[in-house]
Design an enzyme around this catalytic site. Structure first.
Site, mmCIF file in Angstrom:
data_model
loop_
_atom_site.group_PDB
_atom_site.id
_atom_site.type_symbol
_atom_site.label_atom_id
_atom_site.label_comp_id
_atom_site.label_asym_id
_atom_site.label_seq_id
_atom_site.Cartn_x
_atom_site.Cartn_y
_atom_site.Cartn_z
ATOM 1 N N GLU A 174 0.806 -1.219 0.000
ATOM 2 C CA GLU A 174 0.000 0.000 0.000
ATOM 3 C C GLU A 174 0.842 1.273 0.000
ATOM 4 O O GLU A 174 0.334 2.366 0.237
ATOM 5 C CB GLU A 174 -0.941 -0.021 1.208
ATOM 6 C CG GLU A 174 -1.912 -1.186 1.217
ATOM 7 C CD GLU A 174 -3.071 -1.016 0.246
ATOM 8 O OE1 GLU A 174 -3.690 0.054 0.232
ATOM 9 O OE2 GLU A 174 -3.347 -1.974 -0.513
ATOM 10 N N HIS A 249 -4.732 1.812 7.176
ATOM 11 C CA HIS A 249 -3.311 2.043 6.929
ATOM 12 C C HIS A 249 -2.671 2.555 8.213
ATOM 13 O O HIS A 249 -3.339 3.175 9.050
ATOM 14 C CB HIS A 249 -3.083 3.081 5.831
ATOM 15 C CG HIS A 249 -3.468 2.638 4.460
ATOM 16 N ND1 HIS A 249 -4.129 3.445 3.557
ATOM 17 C CD2 HIS A 249 -3.269 1.469 3.822
ATOM 18 C CE1 HIS A 249 -4.322 2.794 2.427
ATOM 19 N NE2 HIS A 249 -3.813 1.582 2.567
ATOM 20 N N CYS A 370 -2.771 11.443 3.524
ATOM 21 C CA CYS A 370 -3.119 10.617 2.366
ATOM 22 C C CYS A 370 -2.798 11.324 1.056
ATOM 23 O O CYS A 370 -2.475 10.684 0.061
ATOM 24 C CB CYS A 370 -4.605 10.269 2.393
ATOM 25 S SG CYS A 370 -5.077 8.994 3.576
#
Length: 446
Positions: A174, A249, A370
């Protein structure tokens, strides 16, 4: 060697919408099918970039990917002229049209993992695009990500942009959302901190409600591929219970920079041992290590997830003071707001909090952290970056006008069936490549 940290933010794309595609992301699922405002989303992100650049932080921009992805839809068996294909998919498989139209590449923390030249054996900056194989709408990103990174970081004597890892669950990757670098100075060799949710082969604890997207095997492979020297890596497992609480995450529960780790009390499995290993490896490099651990009694995991307290940017000013960049939601949560006030007044490593309105991104589960990919660059490496992507007054003005010209201010899931959206997006992206001076980047331009 002198080096600085640059942040490359993803520019929100014209198809920004709320399709609820990300199982495990509480905000994404809770806003499913609501009406989005792509113009507001893009402007909110652009203004964050400009304000940080005005504060003296090096700030670049990464362009959106082409959406809807007709390549994906054709690979899945649909055919015909573009407009007819979109109509057919909208009627027969609207969930696939939603996946093909997602603007999720805006969250560039998931674009790649980056290791600076100070840490790598060949003294180049290494990028590994994330395969994002746990979600269809994100698994289609890495090829375009690689192309974009190779365009912006084109000097192969200074930059190495790899292929993504094989897209198998054992190597679920990720990107930088599960990676942090600590160092005494950006130009000095540091310690790279990889956080994973599960191990395919080592077994061990795993979340029960939501999937763990990052594997130990992927993190290890990235570190090996980047040629990280001995003593420069620490691998830690995310607490499975917080993944089940919506922490999909690591950057939803922890953020770090330089010699500071800011995290929740329940962020990691074996948390004290993680601190000890980081502290020891940094001490070997004559670097201090400060942990700011937020007690669960002050800010619960639920508060952290809804406010995105830890999905913040921790930035280092030239004078060594650190600034925490948080979303507006942190001020709207009474407990989080009080904690932040206490944090600043405590005279610790974090001396200032900056608040930004990123409401459109937040509704899809993406905060300040993000939206950015951190890249440490020496002066020479910075000069080798494509010059048109650095945010300044000129580029801000051009992009602000570009958004006004090409973006809709309302986009509902049903609007994805409008074939005109594809034409609008392509027209916008074609003009954007000229603004950024990056050449023919997209398939439709070739």
């Amino acid at each position: 060697m002198q080096a600085t940290e640059a942040n490359f933010d993803g520019l929100v794309g014209p198809t920004h919408n709320y399709a609820g595609l990300s199982f495990g992301n509480v905000a994404s699922l809770s806003n499913e099918k609501s009406v989005a405002n792509p113009k507001a989303a893009a402007k909110q992100g652009l203004r964050k970039m400009k304000q940080l650049a005005d504060l003296g932080f090096r700030q670049g921009v990464l362009p959106p990917q082409e959406r809807p992805s007709l390549r994906l839809l054709r690979e899945l068996g649909f055919s015909g002229a573009d407009a007819n294909l979109i109509a057919k998919v909208a009627k027969e498989a609207p969930e696939l049209l939603a996946a093909a139209s997602s603007a999720s590449a805006m969250w560039t923390a998931n674009a790649a993992t980056v290791s600076p030249s100070a840490d790598t054996e060949d003294a180049r900056v290494h990028f590994t695009p994330a395969n994002l194989c746990s979600k269809l709408h994100r698994a289609i990103e890495h090829e375009s990500t690689r192309r974009t990174l190779r365009t912006i970081f084109a000097d192969e004597s200074r930059f190495a942009v790899h292929e993504a890892l094989p897209g198998t669950p054992a190597l679920g990757d990720e990107g930088a959302a599960n990676h942090t670098r600590f160092c005494s100075a950006y130009g000095e060799r540091g310690v790279e901190f990889f956080v994973y949710g599960r191990s395919e082969y080592r077994r061990g604890p795993e979340p029960k409600r939501y999937p763990a997207r990052q594997t130990f095997e992927a993190s290890r492979a990235v570190a090996q591929r980047h040629g990280l020297a001995d003593g420069t890596t620490v691998f830690a497992q995310q607490n499975p219970d917080v993944i089940d609480a919506g922490v999909f995450h690591n950057d939803v529960i922890a953020v770090g920079n330089a010699t500071t780790l800011f995290c929740h009390q329940l962020a990691f499995a074996g948390q004290s041992a993680v601190y000890d290993e980081l502290r020891a490896k940094l001490a070997a490099r004559n670097a201090a290590f400060d942990v700011i651990e937020v007690p669960d009694a002050r800010v619960s995991v639920a508060d952290a997830v809804t406010s995105y307290l830890f999905n913040s940017q921790l930035l280092m000013r030239a004078d060594g003071t650190q600034v925490l960049v948080v979303p507006q939601e942190c001020r709207e949560n009474e407990r989080v707001a009080q904690y932040l006030d206490d944090l600043v007044s405590a005279s610790g490593p974090i001396g200032e909090v900056k608040v930004f309105d990123l409401r459109e991104s937040m509704k899809n589960g993406g905060g300040p952290a993000c939206l950015r990919l951190r890249v440490v660059l020496t002066d020479a490496e910075r000069e080798a970056v494509a010059p048109g992507v650095w945010i300044d007054d000129r580029l801000f003005g051009l992009l602000d006008t570009w958004i006004d010209t090409h973006y809709r201010d309302r986009l509902a899931p049903a609007d994805l069936a409008d074939s005109q959206l594809l034409n609008e997006s392509r027209t916008a992206l074609d003009e954007l490549t000229q603004i950024l001076r990056i050449g023919s980047l997209y398939d439709f331009q070739r």
